[in-house]
Design a protein around this motif. Structure first.
Motif, PDB file in Angstrom:
ATOM      1  N   LEU A 112     -21.881  76.769  11.982  1.00  0.00           N
ATOM      2  CA  LEU A 112     -22.176  77.310  13.314  1.00  0.00           C
ATOM      3  C   LEU A 112     -21.459  78.644  13.522  1.00  0.00           C
ATOM      4  O   LEU A 112     -22.029  79.582  14.071  1.00  0.00           O
ATOM      5  CB  LEU A 112     -21.771  76.312  14.400  1.00  0.00           C
ATOM      6  N   GLY A 113     -20.211  78.726  13.077  1.00  0.00           N
ATOM      7  CA  GLY A 113     -19.464  79.975  13.182  1.00  0.00           C
ATOM      8  C   GLY A 113     -20.092  81.085  12.363  1.00  0.00           C
ATOM      9  O   GLY A 113     -20.192  82.229  12.813  1.00  0.00           O
ATOM     10  N   ALA A 114     -20.542  80.749  11.137  1.00  0.00           N
ATOM     11  CA  ALA A 114     -21.153  81.752  10.264  1.00  0.00           C
ATOM     12  C   ALA A 114     -22.507  82.207  10.804  1.00  0.00           C
ATOM     13  O   ALA A 114     -22.853  83.384  10.706  1.00  0.00           O
ATOM     14  CB  ALA A 114     -21.319  81.185   8.859  1.00  0.00           C
ATOM     15  N   THR A 115     -23.261  81.293  11.386  1.00  0.00           N
ATOM     16  CA  THR A 115     -24.621  81.604  11.834  1.00  0.00           C
ATOM     17  C   THR A 115     -24.653  82.253  13.213  1.00  0.00           C
ATOM     18  O   THR A 115     -25.398  83.203  13.436  1.00  0.00           O
ATOM     19  CB  THR A 115     -25.474  80.319  11.850  1.00  0.00           C
ATOM     20  N   ALA A 124     -14.176  80.067  14.461  1.00  0.00           N
ATOM     21  CA  ALA A 124     -15.398  80.734  14.912  1.00  0.00           C
ATOM     22  C   ALA A 124     -16.436  79.708  15.355  1.00  0.00           C
ATOM     23  O   ALA A 124     -17.125  79.899  16.360  1.00  0.00           O
ATOM     24  CB  ALA A 124     -15.958  81.624  13.808  1.00  0.00           C
ATOM     25  N   GLY A 125     -16.559  78.612  14.617  1.00  0.00           N
ATOM     26  CA  GLY A 125     -17.500  77.565  14.988  1.00  0.00           C
ATOM     27  C   GLY A 125     -17.115  76.884  16.291  1.00  0.00           C
ATOM     28  O   GLY A 125     -17.973  76.588  17.133  1.00  0.00           O
ATOM     29  N   ALA A 127     -15.524  78.246  18.716  1.00  0.00           N
ATOM     30  CA  ALA A 127     -15.852  79.187  19.796  1.00  0.00           C
ATOM     31  C   ALA A 127     -17.339  79.110  20.146  1.00  0.00           C
ATOM     32  O   ALA A 127     -17.702  79.159  21.326  1.00  0.00           O
ATOM     33  CB  ALA A 127     -15.468  80.611  19.389  1.00  0.00           C
ATOM     34  N   VAL A 128     -18.193  78.960  19.141  1.00  0.00           N
ATOM     35  CA  VAL A 128     -19.633  78.817  19.385  1.00  0.00           C
ATOM     36  C   VAL A 128     -19.900  77.546  20.190  1.00  0.00           C
ATOM     37  O   VAL A 128     -20.646  77.562  21.175  1.00  0.00           O
ATOM     38  CB  VAL A 128     -20.415  78.792  18.053  1.00  0.00           C
ATOM     39  N   VAL A 129     -19.293  76.443  19.794  1.00  0.00           N
ATOM     40  CA  VAL A 129     -19.495  75.167  20.494  1.00  0.00           C
ATOM     41  C   VAL A 129     -18.982  75.266  21.924  1.00  0.00           C
ATOM     42  O   VAL A 129     -19.662  74.858  22.871  1.00  0.00           O
ATOM     43  CB  VAL A 129     -18.810  74.002  19.742  1.00  0.00           C
ATOM     44  N   ARG A 130     -17.774  75.830  22.101  1.00  0.00           N
ATOM     45  CA  ARG A 130     -17.222  75.976  23.460  1.00  0.00           C
ATOM     46  C   ARG A 130     -18.138  76.821  24.335  1.00  0.00           C
ATOM     47  O   ARG A 130     -18.349  76.515  25.507  1.00  0.00           O
ATOM     48  CB  ARG A 130     -15.820  76.572  23.402  1.00  0.00           C
ATOM     49  N   GLY A 131     -18.705  77.885  23.767  1.00  0.00           N
ATOM     50  CA  GLY A 131     -19.619  78.726  24.532  1.00  0.00           C
ATOM     51  C   GLY A 131     -20.888  77.978  24.935  1.00  0.00           C
ATOM     52  O   GLY A 131     -21.343  78.087  26.073  1.00  0.00           O
ATOM     53  N   ALA A 132     -21.434  77.200  24.005  1.00  0.00           N
ATOM     54  CA  ALA A 132     -22.675  76.466  24.290  1.00  0.00           C
ATOM     55  C   ALA A 132     -22.459  75.398  25.355  1.00  0.00           C
ATOM     56  O   ALA A 132     -23.236  75.302  26.306  1.00  0.00           O
ATOM     57  CB  ALA A 132     -23.218  75.836  23.006  1.00  0.00           C
ATOM     58  N   VAL A 133     -21.414  74.593  25.222  1.00  0.00           N
ATOM     59  CA  VAL A 133     -21.198  73.527  26.211  1.00  0.00           C
ATOM     60  C   VAL A 133     -20.596  74.094  27.487  1.00  0.00           C
ATOM     61  O   VAL A 133     -20.754  73.505  28.560  1.00  0.00           O
ATOM     62  CB  VAL A 133     -20.353  72.358  25.647  1.00  0.00           C
ATOM     63  N   GLY A 134     -19.964  75.270  27.396  1.00  0.00           N
ATOM     64  CA  GLY A 134     -19.434  75.921  28.592  1.00  0.00           C
ATOM     65  C   GLY A 134     -20.543  76.304  29.560  1.00  0.00           C
ATOM     66  O   GLY A 134     -20.372  76.236  30.777  1.00  0.00           O
ATOM     67  N   ARG A 135     -21.693  76.685  29.012  1.00  0.00           N
ATOM     68  CA  ARG A 135     -22.846  76.997  29.857  1.00  0.00           C
ATOM     69  C   ARG A 135     -23.362  75.761  30.591  1.00  0.00           C
ATOM     70  O   ARG A 135     -24.095  75.872  31.563  1.00  0.00           O
ATOM     71  CB  ARG A 135     -23.958  77.634  29.019  1.00  0.00           C
ATOM     72  N   LEU A 136     -22.979  74.594  30.126  1.00  0.00           N
ATOM     73  CA  LEU A 136     -23.362  73.336  30.784  1.00  0.00           C
ATOM     74  C   LEU A 136     -22.264  72.818  31.711  1.00  0.00           C
ATOM     75  O   LEU A 136     -22.375  71.730  32.267  1.00  0.00           O
ATOM     76  CB  LEU A 136     -23.687  72.276  29.728  1.00  0.00           C
ATOM     77  N   GLY A 137     -21.185  73.581  31.843  1.00  0.00           N
ATOM     78  CA  GLY A 137     -20.099  73.187  32.736  1.00  0.00           C
ATOM     79  C   GLY A 137     -19.021  72.337  32.088  1.00  0.00           C
ATOM     80  O   GLY A 137     -18.217  71.721  32.772  1.00  0.00           O
ATOM     81  N   VAL A 138     -18.968  72.329  30.761  1.00  0.00           N
ATOM     82  CA  VAL A 138     -17.983  71.518  30.032  1.00  0.00           C
ATOM     83  C   VAL A 138     -16.999  72.454  29.347  1.00  0.00           C
ATOM     84  O   VAL A 138     -17.404  73.450  28.736  1.00  0.00           O
ATOM     85  CB  VAL A 138     -18.700  70.612  29.004  1.00  0.00           C
ATOM     86  N   ARG A 139     -15.710  72.154  29.454  1.00  0.00           N
ATOM     87  CA  ARG A 139     -14.660  73.018  28.897  1.00  0.00           C
ATOM     88  C   ARG A 139     -13.715  72.214  27.997  1.00  0.00           C
ATOM     89  O   ARG A 139     -12.571  71.969  28.345  1.00  0.00           O
ATOM     90  CB  ARG A 139     -13.846  73.665  30.022  1.00  0.00           C
ATOM     91  N   PRO A 140     -14.176  71.822  26.803  1.00  0.00           N
ATOM     92  CA  PRO A 140     -13.289  71.050  25.916  1.00  0.00           C
ATOM     93  C   PRO A 140     -12.308  71.949  25.183  1.00  0.00           C
ATOM     94  O   PRO A 140     -12.514  73.162  25.077  1.00  0.00           O
ATOM     95  CB  PRO A 140     -14.266  70.421  24.930  1.00  0.00           C
ATOM     96  N   ARG A 141     -11.245  71.345  24.664  1.00  0.00           N
ATOM     97  CA  ARG A 141     -10.369  72.016  23.703  1.00  0.00           C
ATOM     98  C   ARG A 141     -10.806  71.520  22.333  1.00  0.00           C
ATOM     99  O   ARG A 141     -10.804  70.314  22.080  1.00  0.00           O
ATOM    100  CB  ARG A 141      -8.899  71.669  23.949  1.00  0.00           C
TER     101      ARG A 141
END
Length: 170
Positions: A112-115, A124-125, A127-141
């Motif tokens: 995911l990070g590479a793509t 990097a991956g 960060a991609v996951v955090r960005g995707a779920v962040g748009r749904l209102g979720v903020r995981p570590r």
């Protein structure tokens, strides 16, 4: 830092293990065969292990391989030997989730990070996951792909928020 002193071949595990391999996740590699596992133990050089298995199959098919098996940087202009289409993401996730394949999860987050991110790293991956779920209102570590890191955190409320958002989308 401790990780800077590690030999390059030993930096193959997820962040949860200090980049060392463990019983949960074998040596991560861009080229691997059977997760770098030979049936008894993990290989210390998964790319070489994959190349050796490939050579064995070529010989069984009657193809002569005149040079020794080795790994390295592919020379520019080298022809592709084969292309293998990736299964759909839903199938990858199905194979990963059952039976909880930590190796596949760690490899997936790097992909995911590479793509979609800044490079093929766990950070990097994540960060991609955090960005995707962040748009749904979720903020995981997130610190890894498998969820094995003790630093990975999300609340039950965030899980419910994610599941509700997912149920509203196809």
């Amino acid at each position: 830092s401790r990780n800077a002193r590690l030999r390059p071949m030993s930096i193959r595990g997820p962040p949860s293990t200090g980049l060392a391999t463990s019983i949960d996740v074998g040596p991560l590699s861009g080229l691997a065969f059977d997760h770098g596992f030979d049936g008894r133990h993990f290989q210390s050089q998964p790319a070489l292990f994959a190349a050796q298995r490939f050579r064995t199959w070529l010989k069984r098919a009657g193809i002569t391989v005149s040079h020794r098996t080795r790994t390295g940087i592919t020379p520019a202009g080298s022809p592709a030997l084969v292309q293998w289409p990736s299964p759909p993401m839903a199938e990858i996730l199905r194979r990963m989730n059952q039976p909880s394949d930590n190796y596949m999860a760690e490899t997936l987050i790097k992909t995911l990070g590479a793509t979609f991110g800044s490079g093929g790293s766990t950070a990097a991956g994540a960060a991609v996951v955090r960005g995707a779920v962040g748009r749904l209102g979720v903020r995981p570590r997130l610190y890894d792909g498998s969820g094995l890191s003790r630093g990975d955190r999300t609340s039950p409320n965030q899980v419910v928020t994610l599941l509700r958002a997912m149920s509203r989308r196809s």
